[in-house]
Scaffold this motif. Structure first.
Motif, short mmCIF file in Angstrom:
data_model
loop_
_atom_site.label_atom_id
_atom_site.label_comp_id
_atom_site.label_asym_id
_atom_site.label_seq_id
_atom_site.Cartn_x
_atom_site.Cartn_y
_atom_site.Cartn_z
N ASP A 24 0.83 -1.20 0.00
CA ASP A 24 0.00 0.00 0.00
C ASP A 24 0.88 1.26 0.00
O ASP A 24 2.06 1.23 0.34
N ALA A 25 0.27 2.37 -0.38
CA ALA A 25 0.96 3.66 -0.31
C ALA A 25 0.90 4.19 1.13
O ALA A 25 -0.10 3.98 1.83
N PRO A 26 1.95 4.85 1.59
CA PRO A 26 3.20 5.12 0.87
C PRO A 26 4.09 3.88 0.82
O PRO A 26 4.13 3.10 1.78
N THR A 27 4.81 3.72 -0.29
CA THR A 27 5.74 2.60 -0.44
C THR A 27 7.11 2.99 0.10
O THR A 27 7.35 4.15 0.48
N LEU A 28 8.02 2.02 0.13
CA LEU A 28 9.39 2.33 0.55
C LEU A 28 10.01 3.41 -0.33
O LEU A 28 10.76 4.27 0.16
N GLU A 29 9.71 3.36 -1.62
CA GLU A 29 10.25 4.36 -2.54
C GLU A 29 9.71 5.75 -2.20
O GLU A 29 10.44 6.75 -2.25
N HIS A 30 8.42 5.82 -1.83
CA HIS A 30 7.85 7.10 -1.40
C HIS A 30 8.58 7.64 -0.17
O HIS A 30 8.89 8.84 -0.08
N LEU A 31 8.86 6.75 0.78
CA LEU A 31 9.54 7.17 2.00
C LEU A 31 10.95 7.66 1.70
O LEU A 31 11.40 8.67 2.26
N ALA A 32 11.66 6.94 0.84
CA ALA A 32 13.03 7.34 0.50
C ALA A 32 13.05 8.71 -0.16
O ALA A 32 13.89 9.57 0.16
N LYS A 33 12.12 8.96 -1.09
CA LYS A 33 12.07 10.26 -1.76
C LYS A 33 11.70 11.36 -0.78
O LYS A 33 12.22 12.48 -0.86
N ALA A 34 10.79 11.06 0.15
CA ALA A 34 10.38 12.07 1.12
C ALA A 34 11.53 12.45 2.05
O ALA A 34 11.64 13.61 2.47
#
Length: 232
Positions: free
Chosen positions: A135-145
């Motif tokens: 589900d969102a947020p994904t690990l990639e979302h967290l890394a970018k944030a």
């Protein structure tokens, strides 16, 4: 099964990982709590304090382990205690997390407001973390944030600003302990904490840890069983 883990590097002159606060004493743990990491990511994503459902869902999906990379010759984290004293007068008010100013109650204004807060000094902590669902947020979302946070980030308390990039790359491993061993293969060793998976780990301590938060009530939300031991 090999999984992908987000590698966090938490370093600062002073940082605090919270703990069970009693009266005016605010201790710090040696490792970040589940609730602290949830708050760190939520701040990076720009969530508001009242977004309790999102906070709770993220905390419930996290699986992580943490390692304290102590300098050579140091066997335990260095703790610095800050004694804070403030005299609040009858008409003095302060802002709160719920968006409303709060004043002083009672009839006595001569005594100062005292707080004791512990901090980890010159600490260096590495966290390996994954999410149990897609589900969102994904690990990639967290890394970018973490690289482009919506708000300034801090490690535990607002004065504790990180001194380096928090996102430190990716780890491939099949368990939290295996992810810690992958860090050791990169030369990162020390004392570590990881969730209990029922396996025997020689020399490791096993205990209940109170680091979960009920984000709706804002209070303690339960315990989990963890292991603590050396990673070499």
């Amino acid at each position: 099964m090999t999984r992908r883990w987000l590698h966090l590097h938490l370093a600062a002159p002073l940082m605090a990982f919270g703990g069970v606060t009693i009266d005016h004493v605010g201790p710090t743990r040696d490792y970040p709590s589940a609730s602290a990491l949830t708050g760190l990511f939520a701040n990076a994503l720009g969530w508001r304090h009242e977004d309790t459902i999102a906070h709770q869902a993220l905390q419930d999906r996290m699986e992580f382990a943490a390692l304290s990379a102590l300098p050579e010759g140091r066997h335990a984290p260095l703790v610095v205690t800050d004694m804070q004293n403030a005299k609040l007068e009858k008409n003095d008010k302060g802002w709160t997390t719920w968006g409303q100013p709060e004043g002083r109650a009672g009839a006595t204004y001569d005594s100062p407001h005292r707080r004791r807060r512990d901090y980890l000094a010159d600490h260096d902590t590495h966290v390996v973390l994954r999410l149990t669902t897609d589900d969102a947020p994904t690990l990639e979302h967290l890394a970018k944030a973490l690289d482009r946070p919506a708000r300034p980030l801090f490690l535990g308390r607002k004065p504790c600003l990180p001194t380096r990039r928090l996102f430190a790359g990716w780890i491939e491993a099949d368990s939290p302990h295996a992810a810690l061993k992958a860090l050791a293969a990169q030369g990162l060793t020390g004392r570590a904490l990881w969730p209990d998976d029922g396996r025997p780990y020689e020399g490791a301590l096993k205990y209940d840890l109170q680091d979960l938060r009920n984000w709706k009530s804002g209070l303690h939300g339960g315990t989990r069983i963890v292991c603590e031991g050396d990673i070499a």
